[in-house]
Design an enzyme around this catalytic site. Structure first.
Site, PDB file in Angstrom:
ATOM      1  NE  ARG A 173      -1.963   2.208   3.355  1.00 17.17           N
ATOM      2  CZ  ARG A 173      -2.498   2.785   4.437  1.00 17.17           C
ATOM      3  NH1 ARG A 173      -3.751   2.521   4.759  1.00 17.17           N
ATOM      4  NH2 ARG A 173      -1.790   3.590   5.195  1.00 17.17           N
ATOM      5  CE1 TYR A 184      -4.819   6.688   7.586  1.00  7.69           C
ATOM      6  CE2 TYR A 184      -4.529   6.142   5.266  1.00  7.69           C
ATOM      7  CZ  TYR A 184      -4.629   5.753   6.583  1.00  7.69           C
ATOM      8  OH  TYR A 184      -4.521   4.435   6.905  1.00  7.69           O
ATOM      9  CG  ASP A 236      -7.051   3.893   3.065  1.00  9.00           C
ATOM     10  OD1 ASP A 236      -8.143   4.372   2.668  1.00  9.00           O
ATOM     11  OD2 ASP A 236      -6.877   3.433   4.219  1.00  9.00           O
ATOM     12  CG  HIS A 238      -8.167   7.174   5.772  1.00  7.56           C
ATOM     13  ND1 HIS A 238      -8.493   7.982   6.821  1.00  7.56           N
ATOM     14  CD2 HIS A 238      -7.852   5.970   6.297  1.00  7.56           C
ATOM     15  CE1 HIS A 238      -8.354   7.307   7.956  1.00  7.56           C
ATOM     16  NE2 HIS A 238      -7.985   6.081   7.670  1.00  7.56           N
ATOM     17  CD  GLU A 262      -8.332   0.861   2.777  1.00  7.48           C
ATOM     18  OE1 GLU A 262      -7.213   0.439   2.438  1.00  7.48           O
ATOM     19  OE2 GLU A 262      -8.645   1.039   3.960  1.00  7.48           O
ATOM     20  CD  GLU A 288     -10.301   1.804   7.418  1.00  7.35           C
ATOM     21  OE1 GLU A 288      -9.590   1.127   6.672  1.00  7.35           O
ATOM     22  OE2 GLU A 288      -9.897   2.792   8.028  1.00  7.35           O
ATOM     23  NE  ARG A 309      -9.316  -1.739   3.733  1.00  6.46           N
ATOM     24  CZ  ARG A 309      -8.326  -2.337   4.354  1.00  6.46           C
ATOM     25  NH1 ARG A 309      -7.991  -3.564   4.064  1.00  6.46           N
ATOM     26  NH2 ARG A 309      -7.652  -1.714   5.293  1.00  6.46           N
ATOM     27  CD  GLU A 365      -4.456  -2.535   6.654  1.00  8.42           C
ATOM     28  OE1 GLU A 365      -3.970  -1.415   6.520  1.00  8.42           O
ATOM     29  OE2 GLU A 365      -5.618  -2.728   7.088  1.00  8.42           O
ATOM     30  CD1 TRP A 432      -8.080  12.543  12.194  1.00  5.98           C
ATOM     31  CD2 TRP A 432      -7.790  10.411  11.610  1.00  5.98           C
ATOM     32  NE1 TRP A 432      -6.851  12.179  12.615  1.00  5.98           N
ATOM     33  CE2 TRP A 432      -6.638  10.857  12.277  1.00  5.98           C
ATOM     34  CE3 TRP A 432      -7.824   9.100  11.148  1.00  5.98           C
ATOM     35  CZ2 TRP A 432      -5.528  10.045  12.476  1.00  5.98           C
ATOM     36  CZ3 TRP A 432      -6.741   8.283  11.355  1.00  5.98           C
ATOM     37  CH2 TRP A 432      -5.586   8.750  12.015  1.00  5.98           C
TER      38      TRP A 432
HETATM   39  C1  GCO Z   1      -6.132   1.108   7.118  1.00  7.78           C
HETATM   40  C2  GCO Z   1      -6.768   2.141   7.939  1.00  7.78           C
HETATM   41  C3  GCO Z   1      -6.193   2.479   9.278  1.00  7.78           C
HETATM   42  C4  GCO Z   1      -7.057   3.433  10.054  1.00  7.78           C
HETATM   43  C5  GCO Z   1      -6.903   3.205  11.527  1.00  7.78           C
HETATM   44  C6  GCO Z   1      -7.716   4.175  12.360  1.00  7.78           C
HETATM   45  O1  GCO Z   1      -6.622   0.914   6.025  1.00  7.78           O
HETATM   46  O2  GCO Z   1      -5.195   0.486   7.582  1.00  7.78           O
HETATM   47  O3  GCO Z   1      -7.323   3.167   7.215  1.00  7.78           O
HETATM   48  O4  GCO Z   1      -4.862   2.900   9.226  1.00  7.78           O
HETATM   49  O5  GCO Z   1      -6.760   4.756   9.748  1.00  7.78           O
HETATM   50  O6  GCO Z   1      -7.263   1.908  11.804  1.00  7.78           O
HETATM   51  O7  GCO Z   1      -7.456   3.939  13.702  1.00  7.78           O
HETATM   52 MG    MG Z   2      -8.161   2.155   5.447  1.00  6.87          MG
END
Ligand code: GCO
Ligand code: MG
Length: 432
Positions: A173, A184, A236, A238, A262, A288, A309, A365, A432
């Site tokens: 990644r 991020y 990601d 995010h 992602e 997630e 995921r 992951e 975030w």
């Molecule tokens: C990932 C995630 C994490 C989250 C984290 C938040 O894909 O691994 O986005 O890095 O940001 O779990 O606490």
């Molecule tokens: Mg993620």
């Protein structure tokens, strides 16, 4: 005379005949352990039974609200569970799920997961089998994993990716810094961390969406030209882009053949997935942040994502995750369970039990835990040759050394572990 409400005895299946000729077993205690061996807040549950020495461990790690999960377990689930038969995993999950009337949410689901995984661990130990055997047995030798590379510029990301590839990783990644922004994923160190989690130090700041949307295609252009086509590359988003910019980015990235892209949207923007699907064949991973089946079932049924995921503890543990995986299989959706550092090694072992036993596994992951975490959690699964291997011990195969865990209390933190805000240059707070 009618009986008062208080006098009504609940029907507790503790009265059921023990199945399979096994001796009767009862839950005698439920303990919650908070620990942060790699300076990442983890919540682990231990379910004790009436058989001396027989207990199970489960992951309930909601890293930004650990105290709330602890309270949900100690004050609400523990009294519900004492005296029950730990064999009744499905029944206990259903009871725990509905006992609050209002359901789901990350606190309740993580709390349920801690119990649920511990019960699977107990059942495996009792059967003398790893949990993947209880789920149907192996369909693969080990689970291919991806790990994280990041850097201040594409060159640095390339260096980190090469270092991982040299260790045998075949999927990486890649996240690149957007200079001057609270980006991020670029300040994530693997293994032991500074007392202040990096996100508190580095991610406070502003966020320029357009600059990010320009930086990512440049990153992958660089990486493909240096690393070639064979390595699996992932990214990601995010939830950091307005939906239409995420769609544009997914289209632009198509030519770099990502293994997946992602979290293009926030869960609140699920309605954008049909548009994304019509625009690009970039494989999409999502989930997630989901806690409720109403969030993910429609995406699967309409074949709008390629990888599910979920953070297994945030959806309630192995019991709901195995149903979700089976449901995904019918629609050609593969699994890619969330596996960051804020899933404990116990949670990673639960991921692995599903990875090994589900034919529609996609990828796992993997977080490269530091030495302290591996000591606190003996049996933490290991990566060899780019794949995660089961240690073949009965149950989940991972234990927690409580005395050692106590040496790593949750770090002092001004927000008690909550994430600080990220804002746009005009001051608007963003996800975030
Ligand atoms: C990932 C995630 C994490 C989250 C984290 C938040 O894909 O691994 O986005 O890095 O940001 O779990 O606490
Ligand atoms: Mg993620």
């Amino acid at each position: 005379m009618t009986e008062s409400h208080d006098a009504v005895q609940p029907f507790v299946p503790a009265a059921w005949e023990p199945s399979g000729g096994m001796p009767a077993l009862r839950i005698t205690d439920v303990k919650v352990i908070l620990t942060a061996p790699d300076n990442i807040r983890l919540v682990v549950v231990k379910v004790l039974t009436s058989e001396p020495g027989l207990y199970g461990v489960g992951c309930a790690s909601y890293t930004t609200r650990p105290a709330a999960v602890k309270s949900a377990i100690e004050e609400y689930l523990r009294p519900l569970l004492l005296g029950r038969d730990p064999n009744d995993i499905e029944d206990i999950w259903q009871v725990g799920h509905i006992s609050g009337y209002w359901r789901t949410g990350p606190i309740l689901m993580n709390a349920l997961s801690g119990i649920d995984m511990a019960l699977w661990d107990i059942k495996g130990k009792r059967a003398g089998m790893p949990v993947y055997q209880l789920l149907g047995g192996k369909v693969r030798r080990a689970a291919p994993v991806y790990s994280h590379a990041s850097g201040r510029d594409p060159q640095e990301v390339e260096e980190q990716a090469i270092a991982l590839m040299e260790q045998g990783y075949r999927y990486v990644r890649c996240q690149v810094d957007v200079p001057g922004n609270a980006t991020y994923g670029v300040d994530e160190e693997e293994g032991p961390r500074q007392p202040y989690p990096p996100h508190l130090r580095a991610r406070q700041g502003t966020w320029d969406t357009a600059a990010y949307a320009r930086a990512v295609p440049r990153l992958f252009d660089h990486l493909r030209s240096r690393l070639g086509e064979e390595v699996g590359l992932l990214h990601d988003i995010h939830e950091r882009l307005p939906p239409i910019l995420a769609i544009g980015l997914a289209k632009e990235l198509e030519r770099f053949h990502l293994f997946f892209l992602e979290d293009p949207f926030a869960p609140e923007d699920n309605g954008y997935f049909p548009f994304l699907r019509q625009q690009t064949s970039t494989p999409i991973a999502m989930g997630e942040l989901y806690v409720n089946q109403a969030e993910y079932v429609p995406l699967i049924k309409d074949r709008l994502i390629d990888f599910i995921r979920c953070h297994i503890s945030a959806i309630g543990g192995i019991t709901p995750a195995r149903k979700l995986a089976a449901y995904c299989e019918f629609f050609g959706v593969r699994t890619a369970w969330h596996g960051p550092g804020d899933v404990s090694p116990v949670g990673h072992a639960a991921n692995l039990a599903l990875d090994l036993s589900c034919s529609n596994f996609g990828i796992q992951e993997w977080f490269r835990f530091g030495e302290a975490a591996r000591e606190v959690f003996p049996g933490t699964p290991e990566v060899r040759d780019g794949m995660l291997w089961s240690n073949e011990r009965p149950g989940l195969g991972v234990d927690i050394d409580e005395a050692l865990a106590a040496r790593y209390p949750l770090p002092e933190h001004p927000l008690n572990g909550a994430f600080p805000e990220v804002r746009q240059p005009d001051g608007t707070v963003i996800r975030w």
